[in-house]
Design a protein around this motif. Structure first.
Motif, PDB file in Angstrom:
ATOM      1  N   SER A 261       0.816  -1.205   0.000  1.00  0.00           N
ATOM      2  CA  SER A 261       0.000   0.000   0.000  1.00  0.00           C
ATOM      3  C   SER A 261       0.852   1.259   0.000  1.00  0.00           C
ATOM      4  N   PRO A 262       0.469   2.272  -0.774  1.00  0.00           N
ATOM      5  CA  PRO A 262       1.234   3.530  -0.763  1.00  0.00           C
ATOM      6  C   PRO A 262       1.189   4.221   0.596  1.00  0.00           C
ATOM      7  N   ALA A 263       0.218   3.867   1.437  1.00  0.00           N
ATOM      8  CA  ALA A 263       0.129   4.460   2.768  1.00  0.00           C
ATOM      9  C   ALA A 263       0.996   3.732   3.791  1.00  0.00           C
ATOM     10  N   ALA A 264       1.662   2.651   3.383  1.00  0.00           N
ATOM     11  CA  ALA A 264       2.462   1.860   4.318  1.00  0.00           C
ATOM     12  C   ALA A 264       3.605   2.683   4.901  1.00  0.00           C
ATOM     13  N   ALA A 265       3.880   2.445   6.178  1.00  0.00           N
ATOM     14  CA  ALA A 265       4.986   3.134   6.831  1.00  0.00           C
ATOM     15  C   ALA A 265       6.327   2.571   6.384  1.00  0.00           C
ATOM     16  N   TYR A 266       6.316   1.331   5.907  1.00  0.00           N
ATOM     17  CA  TYR A 266       7.557   0.698   5.437  1.00  0.00           C
ATOM     18  C   TYR A 266       7.241  -0.159   4.219  1.00  0.00           C
ATOM     19  N   GLN A 267       8.013   0.027   3.160  1.00  0.00           N
ATOM     20  CA  GLN A 267       7.904  -0.745   1.926  1.00  0.00           C
ATOM     21  C   GLN A 267       9.261  -1.249   1.480  1.00  0.00           C
ATOM     22  N   THR A 268      10.251  -0.368   1.473  1.00  0.00           N
ATOM     23  CA  THR A 268      11.572  -0.721   0.977  1.00  0.00           C
ATOM     24  C   THR A 268      12.337  -1.544   2.017  1.00  0.00           C
TER      25      THR A 268
ATOM     26  N   SER B 226       7.363  -0.414  -4.327  1.00  0.00           N
ATOM     27  CA  SER B 226       8.328   0.657  -4.049  1.00  0.00           C
ATOM     28  C   SER B 226       9.436   0.648  -5.098  1.00  0.00           C
ATOM     29  N   ASP B 227       9.234  -0.131  -6.180  1.00  0.00           N
ATOM     30  CA  ASP B 227      10.147  -0.202  -7.324  1.00  0.00           C
ATOM     31  C   ASP B 227      11.519  -0.764  -6.935  1.00  0.00           C
ATOM     32  N   GLU B 228      11.527  -1.652  -5.934  1.00  0.00           N
ATOM     33  CA  GLU B 228      12.771  -2.301  -5.524  1.00  0.00           C
ATOM     34  C   GLU B 228      12.792  -3.724  -6.071  1.00  0.00           C
ATOM     35  N   ASP B 229      13.949  -4.163  -6.540  1.00  0.00           N
ATOM     36  CA  ASP B 229      14.093  -5.511  -7.072  1.00  0.00           C
ATOM     37  C   ASP B 229      13.925  -6.540  -5.959  1.00  0.00           C
ATOM     38  N   PRO B 230      13.107  -7.593  -6.156  1.00  0.00           N
ATOM     39  CA  PRO B 230      12.870  -8.574  -5.098  1.00  0.00           C
ATOM     40  C   PRO B 230      14.123  -9.287  -4.615  1.00  0.00           C
ATOM     41  N   VAL B 231      15.050  -9.603  -5.507  1.00  0.00           N
ATOM     42  CA  VAL B 231      16.272 -10.293  -5.076  1.00  0.00           C
ATOM     43  C   VAL B 231      17.160  -9.344  -4.276  1.00  0.00           C
ATOM     44  N   ALA B 232      17.282  -8.101  -4.720  1.00  0.00           N
ATOM     45  CA  ALA B 232      18.056  -7.115  -3.969  1.00  0.00           C
ATOM     46  C   ALA B 232      17.448  -6.901  -2.586  1.00  0.00           C
ATOM     47  N   PHE B 233      16.120  -6.863  -2.534  1.00  0.00           N
ATOM     48  CA  PHE B 233      15.429  -6.720  -1.248  1.00  0.00           C
ATOM     49  C   PHE B 233      15.782  -7.902  -0.342  1.00  0.00           C
ATOM     50  N   TRP B 234      15.680  -9.106  -0.895  1.00  0.00           N
ATOM     51  CA  TRP B 234      16.008 -10.302  -0.114  1.00  0.00           C
ATOM     52  C   TRP B 234      17.414 -10.209   0.468  1.00  0.00           C
ATOM     53  N   GLU B 235      18.374  -9.852  -0.352  1.00  0.00           N
ATOM     54  CA  GLU B 235      19.754  -9.793   0.108  1.00  0.00           C
ATOM     55  C   GLU B 235      19.918  -8.780   1.244  1.00  0.00           C
ATOM     56  N   ALA B 236      19.140  -7.711   1.206  1.00  0.00           N
ATOM     57  CA  ALA B 236      19.256  -6.665   2.223  1.00  0.00           C
ATOM     58  C   ALA B 236      18.620  -7.053   3.551  1.00  0.00           C
ATOM     59  N   VAL B 237      17.591  -7.926   3.519  1.00  0.00           N
ATOM     60  CA  VAL B 237      16.838  -8.223   4.745  1.00  0.00           C
ATOM     61  C   VAL B 237      16.993  -9.663   5.222  1.00  0.00           C
TER      62      VAL B 237
ATOM     63  N   ARG C 168      -5.640  -0.173  -9.109  1.00  0.00           N
ATOM     64  CA  ARG C 168      -5.647   0.069  -7.669  1.00  0.00           C
ATOM     65  C   ARG C 168      -4.225   0.089  -7.122  1.00  0.00           C
ATOM     66  N   LEU C 169      -3.333  -0.650  -7.792  1.00  0.00           N
ATOM     67  CA  LEU C 169      -1.969  -0.806  -7.307  1.00  0.00           C
ATOM     68  C   LEU C 169      -1.024   0.006  -8.186  1.00  0.00           C
ATOM     69  N   ILE C 170      -0.466   1.062  -7.627  1.00  0.00           N
ATOM     70  CA  ILE C 170       0.426   1.952  -8.364  1.00  0.00           C
ATOM     71  C   ILE C 170       1.711   2.107  -7.561  1.00  0.00           C
ATOM     72  N   SER C 171       2.844   1.869  -8.210  1.00  0.00           N
ATOM     73  CA  SER C 171       4.120   1.946  -7.507  1.00  0.00           C
ATOM     74  C   SER C 171       4.519   3.398  -7.272  1.00  0.00           C
ATOM     75  N   ARG C 172       5.558   3.570  -6.487  1.00  0.00           N
ATOM     76  CA  ARG C 172       6.037   4.925  -6.205  1.00  0.00           C
ATOM     77  C   ARG C 172       6.470   5.634  -7.481  1.00  0.00           C
ATOM     78  N   ALA C 173       6.933   4.865  -8.462  1.00  0.00           N
ATOM     79  CA  ALA C 173       7.363   5.451  -9.733  1.00  0.00           C
ATOM     80  C   ALA C 173       6.207   5.602 -10.719  1.00  0.00           C
ATOM     81  N   GLY C 174       5.004   5.222 -10.306  1.00  0.00           N
ATOM     82  CA  GLY C 174       3.835   5.387 -11.151  1.00  0.00           C
ATOM     83  C   GLY C 174       3.495   4.201 -12.028  1.00  0.00           C
ATOM     84  N   LYS C 175       4.189   3.085 -11.870  1.00  0.00           N
ATOM     85  CA  LYS C 175       3.843   1.886 -12.637  1.00  0.00           C
ATOM     86  C   LYS C 175       2.557   1.286 -12.087  1.00  0.00           C
TER      87      LYS C 175
END
Length: 279
Positions: free
Chosen positions: A146-153, A180-191, A213-220
């Motif tokens: 959700s764009p209202a989420a306190a944490y996405q990245t 949040s337009d972050e790559d899923p594998v990069a996200f995995w490696e970070a967390v 209904r679902l729009i990313s931070r970059a507008g996708k």
């Protein structure tokens, strides 16, 4: 890695009474699922003890209990009421026989800075961690779409965990960070050092001018689709999880508008082929 299934993925079908809770569990058993991610609203009419018994009779377990209340507010009295509500989610997890709780913590108020909301969430969760520890339960947060989420990245999720304390963990939702337009594998490696549970969903990318209904931070713009048929690279995602020796659950999730039972059969079949080489 173990195969799980979010009962939420059958939520619309359950609400429309096209399938009963026992029939939903039977479908999961048929599909070869080991664990069920539970949300209480999807098993209305049953006690936690009854749900646990049904699953045990079928040779399955509750892989995660999902629930929560908003913790983003700055008003301490309101946040205390939410903390009390989340204690009930932890109590339910104990009854269900799971040591895993994914806490949903609400979205930012209009105009609220995400950093402020994250700090408030972390304060509330820090109050809950001792209670969870005494109950033998691990609490986690999830990257929300959700764009209202306190944490996405990944950075936002890790910040919230660091603020709350080392006992707070992460449920890796392999689709939500796309918002949040972050790559899923990069996200995995970070967390990955914090991950105790995981979800698998997928998205179809829509035209730039499509209603969505679902729009990313970059507008996708996206719409939910079956795992394996959308934009996510699941061979790469599961490969990264295997390389890290992740041995928890990866639970099927579906947020599309199509037939949920058909989506479950298709998506779980795809996941089994990737995870286990099943035909």
């Amino acid at each position: 890695m173990k195969l799980g299934f979010m009962i939420y993925s059958l939520g619309r079908t359950l609400l429309e009474k096209k399938i009963t809770v026992p029939e939903a569990f039977s479908l999961m058993k048929e599909l070869g699922v080991e664990g069920v991610d539970l949300t209480v609203q999807h098993v209305e009419g049953y006690t936690m003890a009854q749900v646990r018994s049904m699953l045990e009779d079928m040779g399955m377990v509750v892989s995660c209990n999902i629930g929560g209340a908003s913790l983003t507010m700055s008003d301490s009295a309101a946040r205390t009421a939410s903390v009390d509500a989340i204690r009930k989610v932890i109590d339910n997890a104990v009854e269900l026989g799971t040591g895993n709780v994914l806490v949903t913590t609400g979205g930012c108020a209009p105009g609220q800075e995400k950093a402020e909301a994250r700090a408030n969430v972390a304060t509330g969760l820090s109050e809950l961690l001792p209670y969870a520890r005494q109950a033998g339960v691990t609490l986690s947060i999830e990257d929300f779409g959700s764009p209202a989420a306190a944490y996405q990245t990944s950075a936002e999720c890790m910040e919230c965990c660091d603020l709350a304390g080392p006992e707070l963990k992460i449920t890796y939702d392999s689709g939500n960070m796309v918002m949040s337009d972050e790559d899923p594998v990069a996200f995995w490696e970070a967390v990955k050092s914090r991950v105790v549970h995981a979800h698998a969903k997928d998205w179809e990318l829509l035209a730039p001018d499509a209603e969505a209904r679902l729009i990313s931070r970059a507008g996708k713009r996206y719409i939910g689709t079956v795992v394996g048929s959308g934009v996510l690279d699941y061979p790469a995602i599961i490969g990264a999880m295997e390389a890290a020796n992740y041995d928890g659950f990866l639970s099927f999730e579906y947020e599309g508008t199509g037939d949920q039972v058909a989506a479950a059969r298709q998506g779980v079949g795809y996941m089994k082929r990737l995870m286990f080489g099943a035909e």
